[in-house]
Design an enzyme around this catalytic site. Structure first.
Site, PDB file in Angstrom:
ATOM      1  N   GLU A   1     -33.076 -36.295  -1.066  1.00 14.53           N
ATOM      2  CA  GLU A   1     -33.571 -37.235  -0.635  1.00 14.53           C
ATOM      3  C   GLU A   1     -34.446 -38.055   0.568  1.00 14.53           C
ATOM      4  O   GLU A   1     -33.807 -39.368   0.726  1.00 14.53           O
ATOM      5  CB  GLU A   1     -31.626 -38.449  -0.662  1.00 14.53           C
TER       6      GLU A   1
ATOM      7  N   ILE B   1     -31.487 -41.178   2.183  1.00 14.79           N
ATOM      8  CA  ILE B   1     -30.876 -42.278   1.998  1.00 14.79           C
ATOM      9  C   ILE B   1     -29.745 -42.738   2.206  1.00 14.79           C
ATOM     10  O   ILE B   1     -29.311 -41.002   1.975  1.00 14.79           O
ATOM     11  CB  ILE B   1     -31.431 -42.391   0.227  1.00 14.79           C
TER      12      ILE B   1
ATOM     13  N   ASP C   1     -32.914 -40.903  -9.997  1.00 12.22           N
ATOM     14  CA  ASP C   1     -33.854 -41.023  -9.949  1.00 12.22           C
ATOM     15  C   ASP C   1     -35.008 -42.122  -9.897  1.00 12.22           C
ATOM     16  O   ASP C   1     -35.985 -42.248  -9.060  1.00 12.22           O
ATOM     17  CB  ASP C   1     -34.356 -39.534 -11.188  1.00 12.22           C
TER      18      ASP C   1
END
Length: 357
Positions: free
Chosen positions: A279, A237, A253
């Site tokens: 991530e 990400i 989260d």
């Protein structure tokens, strides 16, 4: 009416530390013995033995009391009373009616009942079994030394033998059935518990995706299959740390959970996905070469860009960068993943939000 009595008989106990199977078994066994004592009292009426009839009525009342105990979450006390009542009525009737009545065989049912539904040590169970054995031997030698006070003859003798045998086998059947039921229930609970443990061991707790270890085992199993080919991608990400720093880790989260749903939807029928760590996620495209996996990964990347994460009235959108490799069987698994990882970081250095293949 039948349903009412059935539900009453099978009513569960409220105490979590007591077995419902034990309470239900005691109820059924008590009713069976009460019915037997009523029959025996009828036999004694024919023999005009008022004192024995009164004593058996007393034992019927005693079984009624222990029935009440099972509905008061006092199963352990009921087990004790059941043992005492059964030993009492067996000894009393065998001594007065004689060994040929067969009533002494009710003691075998007690052994089975105690082994199944009393949660005491093996030594205690052994002592109880030995005590019941001693009681039976005492009754045998007593009946050899002394004649019964009530003589049963004619048609009543075989009738008593047959009915006694039927009731004893009914009790043994009930105890055995309840043991089998409890064993099956316990087995189902263990299977369910083991499945839950397996699920926890294989699943990332936050995203509910497979975890890294489970995916590695899965890929290793797949590449051992003949003619198996696949492609592997690692996705990260973009600027995820900025989301955590700006909105907090709970927001981060929520982003991970939201993207996990997108991954599952897009990978359905195409392969599997797992959380690689932080991530980062890893995608395995089964039966897909690099070009085919690239096309599928483009659709997944677009779905990530279109996904909107709602958190505390905020609308958050993210992008991802991917490194893709067509699995090379001349290299081991770690080397293939390392290539995908290098291409991921190449994509990040070139501006992110892209697929490097």
């Amino acid at each position: 009416m039948f349903t009412y009595f059935k539900n009453l008989l099978l009513r569960d106990v409220n105490n979590p530390n007591e077995s419902s199977g034990g309470a239900i078994t005691l109820r059924i066994c008590s009713l069976i013995i009460m019915a037997y004592l009523l029959f025996l009292s009828g036999v004694l009426v024919c023999l005009q033995s008022a004192s024995l009839i009164l004593c058996n009525i007393f034992f019927i009342a005693l079984y009624g009391y222990l029935l009440w105990l099972t509905y008061c979450d006092m199963t352990k006390g009921a087990v004790l009373w059941f043992n005492l009542a059964t030993i009492g009525f067996v000894c009393f009737n065998v001594i007065f009616i004689g060994w040929n009545s067969g009533i002494q065989h009710f003691l075998f049912m007690l052994i089975l009942l105690n082994l199944i539904f009393t949660y005491v040590s093996k030594n205690a169970q052994l002592i109880v079994t030995a005590l019941l054995c001693i009681i039976r031997l005492f009754l045998y030698f007593f009946c050899r030394a002394y004649k019964p006070r009530v003589h049963i003859s004619g048609i009543l003798d075989p009738v008593l033998q047959c009915i006694t045998t039927i009731f004893i086998f009914a009790l043994l059947f009930v105890c055995g059935t309840m043991l089998a039921r409890d064993s099956q229930n316990m087995e189902r609970k263990l299977i369910s518990y083991n499945n839950e443990l397996k699920q926890l061991a294989n699943t990332d707790t936050l995203t509910k995706l497979w975890n890294r270890l489970h995916l590695m085992h899965y890929i290793e199993k797949k590449i051992r299959e003949p003619y198996q080919f696949m492609s592997i991608a690692i996705g990260d990400i973009d600027f995820f740390k900025k989301i955590n720093d700006t909105y907090g880790h709970e927001c981060g989260d929520e982003v991970l959970r939201s993207l996990a749903k997108v991954f599952v939807e897009k990978m359905n029928g195409n392969g599997v996905v797992a959380r690689w760590g932080g991530e980062e996620f890893i995608f395995v495209f089964e039966n897909a070469n690099g070009d085919e996996a690239f096309d599928k990964l483009v659709k997944l990347r677009d779905a990530v860009k279109d996904n909107v994460v709602i958190y505390n009235d905020l609308e958050i959108k993210v992008t991802m960068t991917f490194g893709l490799v067509e699995f090379d069987h001349d290299l081991n698994l770690d080397e293939n993943i390392s290539i995908a990882d290098q291409r991921l970081y190449q994509g990040k250095s070139e501006g992110r939000d892209r697929i490097i293949y």
